[in-house]
Design a protein around this motif. Structure first.
Motif, PDB file in Angstrom:
ATOM      1  N   ALA A  19       0.825  -1.211   0.000  1.00 53.02           N
ATOM      2  CA  ALA A  19       0.000   0.000   0.000  1.00 53.02           C
ATOM      3  C   ALA A  19       0.858   1.261   0.000  1.00 53.02           C
ATOM      4  O   ALA A  19       0.624   2.200  -0.781  1.00 53.02           O
ATOM      5  CB  ALA A  19      -0.932  -0.010   1.216  1.00 53.02           C
ATOM      6  N   LEU A  20       1.880   1.304   0.858  1.00 53.87           N
ATOM      7  CA  LEU A  20       2.744   2.481   0.941  1.00 53.87           C
ATOM      8  C   LEU A  20       3.508   2.693  -0.358  1.00 53.87           C
ATOM      9  O   LEU A  20       3.603   3.818  -0.866  1.00 53.87           O
ATOM     10  CB  LEU A  20       3.717   2.320   2.120  1.00 53.87           C
ATOM     11  N   GLY A  21       4.042   1.618  -0.895  1.00 50.22           N
ATOM     12  CA  GLY A  21       4.764   1.725  -2.159  1.00 50.22           C
ATOM     13  C   GLY A  21       3.869   2.193  -3.280  1.00 50.22           C
ATOM     14  O   GLY A  21       4.264   3.016  -4.126  1.00 50.22           O
ATOM     15  N   GLY A  22       2.610   1.689  -3.297  1.00 46.34           N
ATOM     16  CA  GLY A  22       1.666   2.117  -4.334  1.00 46.34           C
ATOM     17  C   GLY A  22       1.360   3.602  -4.241  1.00 46.34           C
ATOM     18  O   GLY A  22       1.288   4.301  -5.263  1.00 46.34           O
ATOM     19  N   MET A  23       1.182   4.108  -3.011  1.00 43.51           N
ATOM     20  CA  MET A  23       0.901   5.531  -2.827  1.00 43.51           C
ATOM     21  C   MET A  23       2.082   6.382  -3.283  1.00 43.51           C
ATOM     22  O   MET A  23       1.900   7.410  -3.959  1.00 43.51           O
ATOM     23  CB  MET A  23       0.588   5.815  -1.358  1.00 43.51           C
ATOM     24  N   LEU A  24       3.292   5.970  -2.934  1.00 41.73           N
ATOM     25  CA  LEU A  24       4.481   6.732  -3.339  1.00 41.73           C
ATOM     26  C   LEU A  24       4.640   6.747  -4.856  1.00 41.73           C
ATOM     27  O   LEU A  24       4.961   7.785  -5.461  1.00 41.73           O
ATOM     28  CB  LEU A  24       5.730   6.140  -2.672  1.00 41.73           C
ATOM     29  N   ILE A  25       4.420   5.596  -5.477  1.00 34.55           N
ATOM     30  CA  ILE A  25       4.544   5.507  -6.939  1.00 34.55           C
ATOM     31  C   ILE A  25       3.486   6.379  -7.609  1.00 34.55           C
ATOM     32  O   ILE A  25       3.761   7.100  -8.583  1.00 34.55           O
ATOM     33  CB  ILE A  25       4.431   4.048  -7.392  1.00 34.55           C
ATOM     34  N   MET A  26       2.261   6.349  -7.094  1.00 36.38           N
ATOM     35  CA  MET A  26       1.179   7.136  -7.685  1.00 36.38           C
ATOM     36  C   MET A  26       1.493   8.639  -7.559  1.00 36.38           C
ATOM     37  O   MET A  26       1.324   9.411  -8.528  1.00 36.38           O
ATOM     38  CB  MET A  26      -0.141   6.813  -7.003  1.00 36.38           C
ATOM     39  N   VAL A  31       3.208  13.756 -10.136  1.00 31.04           N
ATOM     40  CA  VAL A  31       4.099  14.922 -10.187  1.00 31.04           C
ATOM     41  C   VAL A  31       4.785  15.014 -11.542  1.00 31.04           C
ATOM     42  O   VAL A  31       4.821  16.060 -12.200  1.00 31.04           O
ATOM     43  CB  VAL A  31       5.138  14.852  -9.052  1.00 31.04           C
ATOM     44  N   VAL A  32       5.321  13.871 -12.007  1.00 29.10           N
ATOM     45  CA  VAL A  32       6.009  13.865 -13.306  1.00 29.10           C
ATOM     46  C   VAL A  32       5.011  14.148 -14.425  1.00 29.10           C
ATOM     47  O   VAL A  32       5.301  14.883 -15.378  1.00 29.10           O
ATOM     48  CB  VAL A  32       6.719  12.521 -13.532  1.00 29.10           C
ATOM     49  N   GLY A  33       3.809  13.570 -14.317  1.00 27.41           N
ATOM     50  CA  GLY A  33       2.792  13.804 -15.344  1.00 27.41           C
ATOM     51  C   GLY A  33       2.348  15.250 -15.393  1.00 27.41           C
ATOM     52  O   GLY A  33       2.115  15.811 -16.469  1.00 27.41           O
ATOM     53  N   PHE A  34       2.224  15.881 -14.202  1.00 27.54           N
ATOM     54  CA  PHE A  34       1.835  17.291 -14.159  1.00 27.54           C
ATOM     55  C   PHE A  34       2.875  18.173 -14.846  1.00 27.54           C
ATOM     56  O   PHE A  34       2.545  19.062 -15.625  1.00 27.54           O
ATOM     57  CB  PHE A  34       1.639  17.722 -12.701  1.00 27.54           C
ATOM     58  N   ARG A  35       4.158  17.904 -14.572  1.00 28.41           N
ATOM     59  CA  ARG A  35       5.210  18.678 -15.214  1.00 28.41           C
ATOM     60  C   ARG A  35       5.209  18.464 -16.730  1.00 28.41           C
ATOM     61  O   ARG A  35       5.441  19.399 -17.507  1.00 28.41           O
ATOM     62  CB  ARG A  35       6.562  18.300 -14.634  1.00 28.41           C
ATOM     63  N   SER A  36       4.948  17.203 -17.115  1.00 26.52           N
ATOM     64  CA  SER A  36       4.906  16.927 -18.558  1.00 26.52           C
ATOM     65  C   SER A  36       3.729  17.630 -19.208  1.00 26.52           C
ATOM     66  O   SER A  36       3.816  18.121 -20.346  1.00 26.52           O
ATOM     67  CB  SER A  36       4.802  15.417 -18.783  1.00 26.52           C
ATOM     68  N   GLY A  41       1.696  19.343 -22.980  1.00 23.85           N
ATOM     69  CA  GLY A  41       0.258  19.206 -23.167  1.00 23.85           C
ATOM     70  C   GLY A  41      -0.352  18.223 -22.194  1.00 23.85           C
ATOM     71  O   GLY A  41       0.322  17.349 -21.625  1.00 23.85           O
ATOM     72  N   ILE A  42      -1.674  18.390 -22.011  1.00 21.46           N
ATOM     73  CA  ILE A  42      -2.377  17.581 -21.007  1.00 21.46           C
ATOM     74  C   ILE A  42      -2.358  16.096 -21.367  1.00 21.46           C
ATOM     75  O   ILE A  42      -2.142  15.230 -20.516  1.00 21.46           O
ATOM     76  CB  ILE A  42      -3.827  18.080 -20.859  1.00 21.46           C
ATOM     77  N   SER A  43      -2.596  15.782 -22.664  1.00 27.72           N
ATOM     78  CA  SER A  43      -2.657  14.367 -23.057  1.00 27.72           C
ATOM     79  C   SER A  43      -1.330  13.666 -22.793  1.00 27.72           C
ATOM     80  O   SER A  43      -1.292  12.532 -22.273  1.00 27.72           O
ATOM     81  CB  SER A  43      -3.025  14.232 -24.529  1.00 27.72           C
ATOM     82  N   ASN A  44      -0.217  14.320 -23.155  1.00 29.74           N
ATOM     83  CA  ASN A  44       1.090  13.717 -22.879  1.00 29.74           C
ATOM     84  C   ASN A  44       1.336  13.556 -21.380  1.00 29.74           C
ATOM     85  O   ASN A  44       1.984  12.599 -20.934  1.00 29.74           O
ATOM     86  CB  ASN A  44       2.198  14.563 -23.487  1.00 29.74           C
ATOM     87  N   GLY A  45       0.814  14.503 -20.598  1.00 28.86           N
ATOM     88  CA  GLY A  45       0.966  14.410 -19.157  1.00 28.86           C
ATOM     89  C   GLY A  45       0.267  13.187 -18.587  1.00 28.86           C
ATOM     90  O   GLY A  45       0.809  12.461 -17.743  1.00 28.86           O
ATOM     91  N   PHE A  46      -0.995  12.960 -19.077  1.00 27.78           N
ATOM     92  CA  PHE A  46      -1.735  11.780 -18.605  1.00 27.78           C
ATOM     93  C   PHE A  46      -1.034  10.486 -19.023  1.00 27.78           C
ATOM     94  O   PHE A  46      -0.954   9.521 -18.248  1.00 27.78           O
ATOM     95  CB  PHE A  46      -3.164  11.803 -19.153  1.00 27.78           C
ATOM     96  N   ILE A  47      -0.553  10.460 -20.268  1.00 35.68           N
ATOM     97  CA  ILE A  47       0.121   9.249 -20.755  1.00 35.68           C
ATOM     98  C   ILE A  47       1.382   8.968 -19.929  1.00 35.68           C
ATOM     99  O   ILE A  47       1.641   7.834 -19.516  1.00 35.68           O
ATOM    100  CB  ILE A  47       0.479   9.393 -22.243  1.00 35.68           C
TER     101      ILE A  47
END
Length: 469
Positions: A19-26, A31-36, A41-47
């Motif tokens: 559970a802890l590892g899953g939360m950290l990974i998520m 964070v990385v997706g938001f920066r991307s 663009g938003i689509s690349n961020g989600f991907i």
């Protein structure tokens, strides 16, 4: 430190780590997706966030599975195997270090095993005391038979041998290897035996009969007796050509339970305790069955989970070629030792008859059977026998990740091979037979009650033999 925690708490830690590892990974993926998303663009961020989260979860689950497999699953499997070996074979030690993360499970298993060993020892002593009485009675019987010049046989109504003494074995082995539960047709002309049996069944004592094989070989003068209330026939054999003999004790080999056994004609459908096994091993000039040759063949018979001592083959063969020095270093068989030995084809023929109506067992059977098949093809001998391999039986019981060498099996099951018997054909055959006798009860406990059950289980691990050969 972890070894001091309870088993339930350790399992909880596995899930907490997941559970802890899953939360950290998520969180890291978001964070990385938001920066991307800000830069590409938003689509690349989600991907990007989805890919990072997916691969992160995959790595996390794989890592935790490896920890769980190494510290929980494997120790539990090893513990179960050890308990089964202790329960049915009286061998094996609980690996408390390997099971150190299983809480008090290992110590509880060791306690149960020790209690079982104590109970078994007490029971064994009681059985030994009762057996001593029977042994004394058998000794008295042997004293009575000591000076008897005749061979004795008891044959059931199904024409199979239930009892024989050493005199009968010496007489009949001139025709074929002596075997408990062998058919009379292996030794006598079927029609002559049928007529003699029919007359004896009417209450007559037939004596002075000469029974001949169909090939004309004269065996002995025979008396056949049967009372109407008896099951089976008592047969006395007197050699047709008497020879002076040294006085010997007439040892008895018998299994009176054969008189009441009702077995299926097909080996595949018989219960394991009613299935005859022949365990064999070959020493050879090398490791290439298509070009190397047999030097020595050893074989023993196993019935009702016991080795039938005395029913065995232990013979050298002359390969008709020099024995390589590298091979001699392993089995210690030299050219001088095989000078007067028969050719391999003679041993193959003898073994073929010895194994009649039985299941053939060997350790790494494809190697040894390759020699049998090669010579069998040359002599037009078929091998319809079912084949069992102790390598595959070991894989069924202990899992494919364990070692399955004969030495490893002997160590695991408490079988001792005297050093001077290792890498001799009979020595290895006896060790394999003892291993088989210890594994059969364990296999029965796992639901393998017939030969068909065993074969269906061993087929799942056939690739092990391919790797070995």
């Amino acid at each position: 430190m972890l070894s001091r925690l309870s088993l339930r708490l350790r399992v909880l830690l596995f899930f907490a780590l997941l559970a802890l590892g899953g939360m950290l990974i998520m969180n890291a993926a978001l964070v990385v997706g938001f920066r991307s998303a800000l830069s590409d663009g938003i689509s690349n961020g989600f991907i990007t966030a989805g890919l990072l989260a997916g691969f992160g979860f995959l790595g996390l689950v794989t890592g935790i599975w490896l920890l769980f497999d190494e510290n929980v699953a494997k120790p539990i499997q090893a513990l179960a195997t050890t308990l089964r070996a202790r329960a049915h074979a009286g061998a094996g030690e609980v690996d408390t270090h390997g099971a150190r993360y299983l809480g008090d499970l290992a110590s509880a298993a060791e306690s149960i095993s020790s209690t079982l060993d104590s109970s078994r020892s007490a029971m064994s002593q009681k059985v030994a005391d009762e057996t001593e009485v029977i042994r004394e009675e058998l000794a008295q019987m042997s004293d009575v038979l000591r000076d008897l010049p005749t061979g004795l046989l008891v044959v059931g109504d199904d024409d199979r041998i239930v009892l024989y003494n050493s005199e009968a074995a010496a007489c009949l082995s001139q025709i074929a290897p002596m075997r408990l539960n062998a058919a009379m047709s292996d030794y006598f002309d079927a029609e002559t035996w049928r007529v003699s049996k029919a007359r004896a069944a009417n209450g007559a004592l037939l004596s002075g009969i000469t029974l001949n094989r169909q090939d004309g070989a004269k065996i002995s003068n025979v008396s056949v007796q049967k009372r109407r209330s008896e099951t089976g026939y008592l047969i006395c054999l007197e050699p047709a050509s008497a020879k002076p003999k040294a006085a010997t004790v007439a040892n008895l080999t018998y299994d009176f339970q054969l008189l009441s056994d009702r077995t299926s004609d097909k080996l595949h459908n018989r219960r394991l305790d009613q299935t005859p096994f022949v365990v064999f091993d070959c020493e050879t000039t090398g490791l290439l069955p298509h070009k190397d040759e047999i030097l020595q063949l050893g074989a023993v018979r196993v019935f009702r989970n016991q080795i039938i001592y005395g029913e065995e083959i232990d013979q050298l063969a002359n390969p008709g070629r020099p024995i390589p020095a590298a091979s001699t270093r392993i089995h210690h068989i030299t050219d001088a030792m095989v000078t007067d030995a028969p050719p391999p084809k003679t041993l193959v023929t003898k073994f073929h008859h010895f194994a009649r109506d039985s299941v053939i067992v060997a350790h790494n059977a494809p190697f040894d059977m390759a020699f049998m098949h090669r010579h069998g093809n040359e002599m037009q001998i078929d091998w319809p026998h079912p084949i069992l391999d102790t390598v595959l039986l070991s894989a069924v019981l202990f899992g494919t990740s364990e070692k399955h060498t004969l030495d490893a099996l002997c160590e695991r099951l408490g079988v001792t091979i005297p050093p001077h018997r290792r890498h001799t054909a009979l020595g290895d055959a006896l060790a394999t037979a003892e291993v088989l006798c210890r594994m059969l009860p364990m296999l029965s406990a796992r639901g393998c009650h017939t030969l068909s059950d065993l074969l269906s289980q061993t087929r799942k691990h056939g690739r092990l033999l391919n790797d070995m050969n």
